[in-house]
Design a protein around this motif. Structure first.
Motif, short mmCIF file in Angstrom:
data_model
loop_
_atom_site.label_atom_id
_atom_site.label_comp_id
_atom_site.label_asym_id
_atom_site.label_seq_id
_atom_site.Cartn_x
_atom_site.Cartn_y
_atom_site.Cartn_z
N GLU A 66 105.32 -24.24 26.61
CA GLU A 66 106.60 -24.92 26.47
C GLU A 66 106.80 -25.48 25.06
OE1 GLU A 66 110.28 -26.22 27.12
OE2 GLU A 66 109.11 -25.03 28.57
N LYS A 67 105.72 -25.96 24.44
CA LYS A 67 105.83 -26.54 23.11
C LYS A 67 106.21 -25.52 22.04
CE LYS A 67 102.90 -30.60 23.73
NZ LYS A 67 101.69 -31.34 23.25
N SER A 69 108.77 -23.98 22.05
CA SER A 69 110.21 -24.15 21.84
C SER A 69 110.48 -24.91 20.55
CB SER A 69 110.84 -24.87 23.03
OG SER A 69 110.27 -26.16 23.19
N HIS A 87 107.83 -17.99 28.37
CA HIS A 87 106.91 -19.09 28.67
C HIS A 87 105.69 -18.61 29.44
CE1 HIS A 87 105.57 -22.62 31.16
NE2 HIS A 87 105.42 -23.05 29.92
N ASP A 89 101.30 -20.05 29.81
CA ASP A 89 100.20 -20.87 29.34
C ASP A 89 98.93 -20.05 29.15
OD1 ASP A 89 101.60 -23.34 29.24
OD2 ASP A 89 101.51 -23.45 31.43
N THR A 201 114.81 -19.56 28.40
CA THR A 201 113.41 -19.46 28.78
C THR A 201 113.26 -18.45 29.91
OG1 THR A 201 112.97 -21.77 28.16
CG2 THR A 201 111.40 -20.71 29.63
N THR A 203 110.00 -15.73 31.79
CA THR A 203 108.55 -15.61 31.99
C THR A 203 108.14 -14.15 31.86
OG1 THR A 203 108.74 -15.28 34.38
CG2 THR A 203 108.55 -17.57 33.57
#
Length: 249
Positions: A66-67, A69, A87, A89, A201, A203
């Motif tokens: 997310e960061k 962005s 997005h 992780d 956003t 995925t």
């Protein structure tokens, strides 16, 4: 011409990195993160194409948490029109990123895709080439010069023996070197305006891409401490020391 620029969030190049105590990777806690310097050059080149009336729209794309962005907002503040965050992780490898970018490109239909030639965190220098292979597009790598002539892209690239000039038919993939331009610093008004620009956003799953790692990191080690030099009195002694060093390494 629609231009798509891929950007990556990395540890700022001014930061002295530290390896985690368990040797599983680099410690990024409370560390300044920035846009990859090579990608910053790519964004600047796209903006210059738009200012010249060649590019009609600039889209910045990043694959990450997310960061990331924040990294995209930097691209928007420089002059990009909109952004897409894919997005995840998961720590993505070059092939996974290339597959994600191909899926985004299939949706957006850009004529030109710009990337930094490498990221300063892994130095792979692979994503652009893999993306060109997946798409079957022309590619120019390590570019220090780029101009457009109709549906052709004239590029100058760095090679071991000097420079090479190529003409690429659009659509094309171009990976850029730091020599291409000097990126601008976004002004405060543009930083504020960037907060209102579209940032979508998605995925990897929604794009139908599996980004699961195919490699396992066994251990990350910091560079060895530099040893003190040794003075020698003769060339013969220097040659003997160099021979010994080669034999022991």
């Amino acid at each position: 011409m629609k231009v798509l620029v891929a950007v990556k969030r990395v540890v700022d190049f001014n930061v002295n990195i530290r390896v985690k105590s368990d040797q599983t990777g680099v410690d990024t806690n409370n560390v300044k993160m920035s846009i990859n310097p090579f990608d910053e050059v790519a964004v600047e080149q796209a903006v210059r194409l738009k200012e010249a009336g060649i590019a009609s729209e600039i889209i910045v794309v990043s694959v990450g948490p997310e960061k990331a962005s924040e990294t995209l907002r930097t691209g928007l503040a420089v002059g990009a029109d909109r952004a897409i965050l894919v997005h995840t992780d998961v720590v993505t490898e070059p092939l996974a990123v290339a597959k994600v970018l191909r899926a985004v490109i299939d949706q957006e239909k850009p004529s030109l895709v710009l990337l930094g030639k490498q990221a300063i965190d892994d130095d792979c220098n692979q994503t652009g080439q893999m993306l060109a292979g997946l798409l079957g597009w022309a590619q120019g790598t390590s570019l220090s010069g780029l101009v457009t002539e109709g549906q052709k892209l004239k590029v100058t690239r760095e090679i071991d023996t000097g420079t090479q000039e190529l003409a690429l038919s659009l659509p094309a993939i171009a990976t850029v070197d730091l020599r291409l331009n000097d990126p601008r610093h976004p002004s405060l008004p543009n930083i504020m305006k960037a907060k209102k620009k579209p940032l979508d956003t998605v995925t990897p799953e929604s794009l139908g891409v599996d980004v699961a790692p195919r490699m396992t990191v066994l251990k990350v080690l910091p560079p060895e401490q530099r040893q003190a030099g040794k003075m020698v009195a003769t060339v013969a002694e220097l040659a003997a020391e160099m021979k010994l060093a080669l034999e022991t390494h």
